[in-house]
Design an enzyme around this catalytic site. Structure first.
Site, short mmCIF file in Angstrom:
data_model
loop_
_atom_site.label_atom_id
_atom_site.label_comp_id
_atom_site.label_asym_id
_atom_site.label_seq_id
_atom_site.Cartn_x
_atom_site.Cartn_y
_atom_site.Cartn_z
N MET A 91 25.06 -13.94 -14.57
CA MET A 91 25.74 -12.65 -14.73
C MET A 91 26.94 -12.48 -13.80
SD MET A 91 24.08 -11.59 -17.22
CE MET A 91 22.49 -11.42 -18.02
N ILE A 93 30.99 -13.59 -12.91
CA ILE A 93 32.20 -14.25 -13.41
C ILE A 93 32.79 -15.07 -12.27
CG2 ILE A 93 34.52 -13.90 -14.35
CD1 ILE A 93 33.44 -11.32 -15.68
N LEU A 94 32.99 -16.36 -12.52
CA LEU A 94 33.58 -17.23 -11.49
C LEU A 94 35.08 -17.32 -11.71
CD1 LEU A 94 30.88 -20.07 -11.52
CD2 LEU A 94 31.13 -18.21 -9.84
N HIS A 110 26.28 -16.46 -25.05
CA HIS A 110 26.53 -15.02 -25.10
C HIS A 110 25.71 -14.41 -26.25
CE1 HIS A 110 28.62 -11.28 -24.45
NE2 HIS A 110 28.75 -11.17 -25.75
N THR A 147 36.21 -20.54 -19.76
CA THR A 147 37.56 -20.66 -19.22
C THR A 147 37.78 -19.44 -18.30
OG1 THR A 147 38.54 -19.38 -21.01
CG2 THR A 147 38.41 -21.76 -21.35
N GLN A 179 15.73 -16.50 -32.35
CA GLN A 179 16.31 -17.10 -33.57
C GLN A 179 17.63 -17.82 -33.31
OE1 GLN A 179 16.46 -14.31 -36.81
NE2 GLN A 179 14.28 -13.85 -36.70
C1 GAR Z 1 20.48 -13.78 -22.51
O1 GAR Z 1 20.35 -12.96 -23.64
C2 GAR Z 1 21.91 -14.26 -22.36
O2 GAR Z 1 22.53 -14.52 -23.57
C3 GAR Z 1 22.54 -13.08 -21.69
O3 GAR Z 1 21.56 -12.61 -20.77
C4 GAR Z 1 20.26 -12.98 -21.23
C5 GAR Z 1 19.60 -13.79 -20.14
O4 GAR Z 1 18.30 -14.11 -20.45
N1 GAR Z 1 23.76 -13.44 -21.07
C6 GAR Z 1 24.82 -12.64 -21.02
O5 GAR Z 1 24.82 -11.51 -21.46
C7 GAR Z 1 26.06 -13.23 -20.38
N2 GAR Z 1 27.23 -12.56 -20.82
P1 GAR Z 1 17.51 -15.31 -19.74
O6 GAR Z 1 17.68 -15.15 -18.23
O7 GAR Z 1 16.08 -15.06 -20.16
O8 GAR Z 1 18.04 -16.61 -20.26
#
Ligand code: GAR
Length: 207
Positions: A91, A93-94, A110, A147, A179
């Site tokens: 979570m 941003i680098l 995403h 990117t 899914q």
């Molecule tokens: C996932 O749904 C992932 O796609 C989202 O956070 C969740 C993490 O779940 N990522 C973002 O929203 C990044 N923009 P997880 O820790 O169980 O993999």
């Protein structure tokens, strides 16, 4: 064999999908060499430990800004000899210095069909709340290269998921994970480890 470094911040179900894919032999040319968490106590670190994978905590809150955090992250990625870097529910941003050091070697999953519901501020449950508020009938997940443009890198794989009438953000999030995310993330990482993704005119193609 490529060193896959997975960046996490939370529960780590996408990390688990990657671990399972490696253990089932679905990712042949890569091994998860290390997991780096931006948060102490993230359950993803326990998942890594349970599978004998090295875990490193690089807490975002120990750094004053994104630039200093990114520089520290770059050092760790280099010392871990990362070949492929996966943002799996990461979570933070680098900054550009990291993206420039690993061109087309970093991927993010995403939880929406980019370019919908993406960009700064769109992460986790918020993405699904916005999709439901807009009333979309189909959403899904996207794996794309990272990117310096947030959620803007070339798209590698996408998968659509239906929205149901009585969905809550939580039920929709779960369905999108089951899914779409847990399938296309390991698939994209496998393609990357097999050198089967080509970039042409800023777009990604599977070869
Ligand atoms: C996932 O749904 C992932 O796609 C989202 O956070 C969740 C993490 O779940 N990522 C973002 O929203 C990044 N923009 P997880 O820790 O169980 O993999």
């Amino acid at each position: 064999m490529k060193n896959i470094v997975v960046l996490v911040s939370g529960g780590g179900t996408n990390l688990q999908a990657l671990i399972d894919a490696v253990e089932r032999g679905e990712i042949k040319n890569g091994r998860i060499s290390c997991v780096i968490s931006s948060r102490e106590g993230a359950f993803a670190l326990e998942r890594a430990a349970m599978h004998g994978i090295k875990g490193i905590v690089l807490p975002r809150r120990s750094f004053p800004d994104s630039e200093s955090y990114s520089e520290a992250m770059l050092e760790v990625l280099k010392s871990e000899k990362a070949d492929v870097i996966v943002y799996a529910g990461f979570m933070t941003i680098l900054s550009k210095c990291v993206c420039d050091a690993f061109p087309y070697k970093m991927v993010n999953v995403h939880p929406a069909l980019i370019p919908s519901f993406c960009g700064k501020g769109y992460y986790g449950l918020r993405v699904h709340e916005e999709a439901l508020a807009r009333g979309v009938k189909v959403t899904g997940a996207t794996v794309h290269f990272v990117t310096d443009v947030c959620d803007g890198g070339p798209i590698i794989l996408q998968k659509a998921v239906n929205v149901e009438k009585d969905d809550t953000p939580e039920t929709l999030q779960r369905r999108v994970m089951e899914q779409a995310e847990w399938k296309i993330l390991p698939e994209a990482v496998s393609l990357l480890c097999d050198d089967r993704i080509e970039i042409k005119d800023g777009r990604a193609y599977v070869i």
